[in-house]
Design an enzyme around this catalytic site. Structure first.
Site, PDB file in Angstrom:
ATOM      1  N   SER A 167       0.858  -1.182   0.000  1.00 29.26           N
ATOM      2  CA  SER A 167       0.000   0.000   0.000  1.00 29.26           C
ATOM      3  C   SER A 167       0.896   1.235   0.000  1.00 29.26           C
ATOM      4  CB  SER A 167      -0.883  -0.030   1.251  1.00 29.26           C
ATOM      5  OG  SER A 167      -1.750   1.074   1.297  1.00 29.26           O
ATOM      6  N   LYS A 168       0.354   2.376  -0.252  1.00 29.54           N
ATOM      7  CA  LYS A 168       1.134   3.614  -0.136  1.00 29.54           C
ATOM      8  C   LYS A 168       0.163   4.776  -0.053  1.00 29.54           C
ATOM      9  CE  LYS A 168       5.532   4.846  -0.297  1.00 29.54           C
ATOM     10  NZ  LYS A 168       6.679   3.998  -0.009  1.00 29.54           N
TER      11      LYS A 168
END
Ligand code: GLU
Length: 478
Positions: A108-109
């Site tokens: 994720s980011k």
């Protein structure tokens, strides 16, 4: 930044191109390649904060690339360059990175389109808390589902605000602290997290130099001792990598590139003094004990043994790759070499230690922090004194033997102190990180060395990561 070329794919496309090269070499079930490549979701939020007598609207993102394992993990970046494309590329890299170093997360980011230097601390706190609120109410911050961490432009301070915001919204969640990593030690963080990514770069290079065959492939020989290194970006990652390599491994930092130019000195730069100078003057210009080069990016092309891009993505691209002569590049940043540049460098025989491995130290120590938060006890608390007392038994016995047998043997100076000291949290974190970096290199190397169709470490890293992601999907019945 070096000039970019119109034919250059976007960051997201660049990551996909590299993924595709490797995926073509893996025997995948029909449709699996697409399933892994796509980003599962990207949430965009626009929110207003009342600041300086007006309402300012901010745009933020949290992208989830793959949920083959949960929680998903990845930092939150504060920069004006943040956009959906970038966040998705970085989320994808997190998936492969976590798989490669065996930390049990999906990728994720997040990012907020902001220049943090424009705001006072209390303003940043309000903005961060509001962003965290927006993400937390959608489970995009959650100890079991999505666990952010620092990235460019954020650090311990922001993580502490996020943790506190989540705790306020989830007052009975006993695991609330595990909702984010990279917190300061006094707010549930772990020793060694700040240095972790730079430390991981050092461990990665140490492991590389343990394999003379690999060192020779890069056209180098010997150890890290005396190697001439150029570092681009003296932020958290570049600073720690340069510091450890010069202070502990005997390497020489011959160039440091920053936003406003570069410093060079064949005799070796003083990393500590330059970092201090940057913090007080906002750049490298004016630093007296080295030569200043106004055209910073041109120093990427200078002669050196090891080049460490530790700042932005895309700094080595179609516009300058032909002129980059370093035989060994270690990607401390995410995506510093574009897919096109990668091809040029590979053809020239340059060895690239890829980002998903090289900068995995951060997420590895984040994993240790998360485990610490969930177990509610600091590493080493139970064992340390017991370990010390067992070591004491041996030392006492050795001393007794020496005395009783009259041999006059004595322990070497300093041995007793070093041997008797049980490992605290920092030693354990470093040991776990070192072990992780060694293990991941060997997994990557096995593929690199054993397959004729794999000629570079990046493809090998992708293959290891893809195979592990596939195993997780299979176990889930996909
Ligand atoms: N932002 C860092 C990275 O790109 C750390 C992520 C984390 O610790 O979760 O790997």
């Amino acid at each position: 930044m070096a000039a970019t070329n119109a034919n250059e794919p976007s960051f997201r496309e660049s990551v996909d191109l590299m993924f595709n090269r490797a995926a073509a070499l893996v025997d995948l079930p029909a449709g699996m390649e697409d399933k892994i490549r796509v980003c599962n979701s990207t949430y965009t939020v626009r929110f207003g904060v009342k600041l300086r007598g007006e309402i300012r609207t901010f745009t933020g993102y949290r992208s989830v690339h793959s949920e083959h394992m949960e929680p998903v993990k990845g930092g939150i970046r504060y920069s004006l360059g943040v956009n959906q494309n970038e966040v998705e590329a970085l989320a994808a890299l997190m998936t492969y990175k976590c798989a490669l170093v065996e930390v049990p997360y999906g990728g994720s980011k997040g990012g907020l389109c902001i220049d943090p230097r424009e705001y006072e601390e209390d303003e940043l706190e309000r903005i961060t808390r509001r962003f965290a609120y927006e993400l937390a109410k959608r489970d995009l911050i959650d100890p079991a589902q999505n666990v952010p961490a620092p990235d460019m432009g954020t650090g311990e301070r922001e993580m502490a605000w996020i943790a506190d915001q989540y705790a306020r919204m989830n007052t009975s969640d006993i695991n609330a602290k595990a909702c984010v990593t990279g917190k300061p030690p006094h707010a549930g963080g772990i020793q060694g997290r700040v240095e972790a990514t730079g430390r991981g770069v050092q461990y990665a290079l140490q492991e590389f130099f343990r394999h003379p065959e690999d060192v020779a492939t890069a056209g180098l020989s010997g150890s890290l001792e005396g190697k001439r290194i150029i570092v681009q970006g003296l932020g958290n990652v570049g600073y720690h990598a340069a510091k450890f390599l010069s202070e502990e491994d005997g390497s020489k930092i011959v160039g440091i590139i920053e936003r406003d130019g570069a410093l060079v000195d064949e005799g070796g730069l003083n990393v500590e003094a330059i970092s201090k100078w940057i913090r007080t003057h906002g750049g490298v210009k004016g630093y007296a004990d080295a030569s200043y080069v106004e055209d910073g990016p041109s120093v990427l092309e200078h002669d050196c043994d090891i080049l460490i891009p530790a700042a932005l993505e895309g700094v080595i691209n179609l516009g300058n790759a032909e002129r980059v002569t370093a035989p060994l590049i270690i990607e401390a940043a995410n995506g510093p070499v574009t897919a096109g540049a990668d091809e040029i460098l590979r053809k020239r025989g340059c060895v690239i230690i890829p980002d998903m491995y090289a900068n995995a130290g951060g997420v590895t120590v984040s994993y240790f922090e998360w485990v610490k938060n969930l177990s509610h006890i600091r590493f080493g608390r139970m064992q340390r004194r017991q370990e010390e007392s067992r070591h004491q038994l041996i030392v006492d016995e050795l001393e007794r033997l020496s005395k009783d047998t009259g041999t006059g043997w004595t322990l070497s100076p300093g041995f007793k102190d070093r041997y008797l000291r049980g490992a605290g949290e920092l030693e354990l974190v470093r040991s776990g990180l070192d072990d992780t970096m060694r293990g991941a290199y060997q997994a990557m190397r096995d593929v690199w060395r054993s397959r004729d169709d794999v000629t570079d470490l990046r493809t090998a890293a992708y293959i290891v990561a893809i195979e592990r992601v596939v195993s997780s999907y299979k176990a889930k019945g996909l």
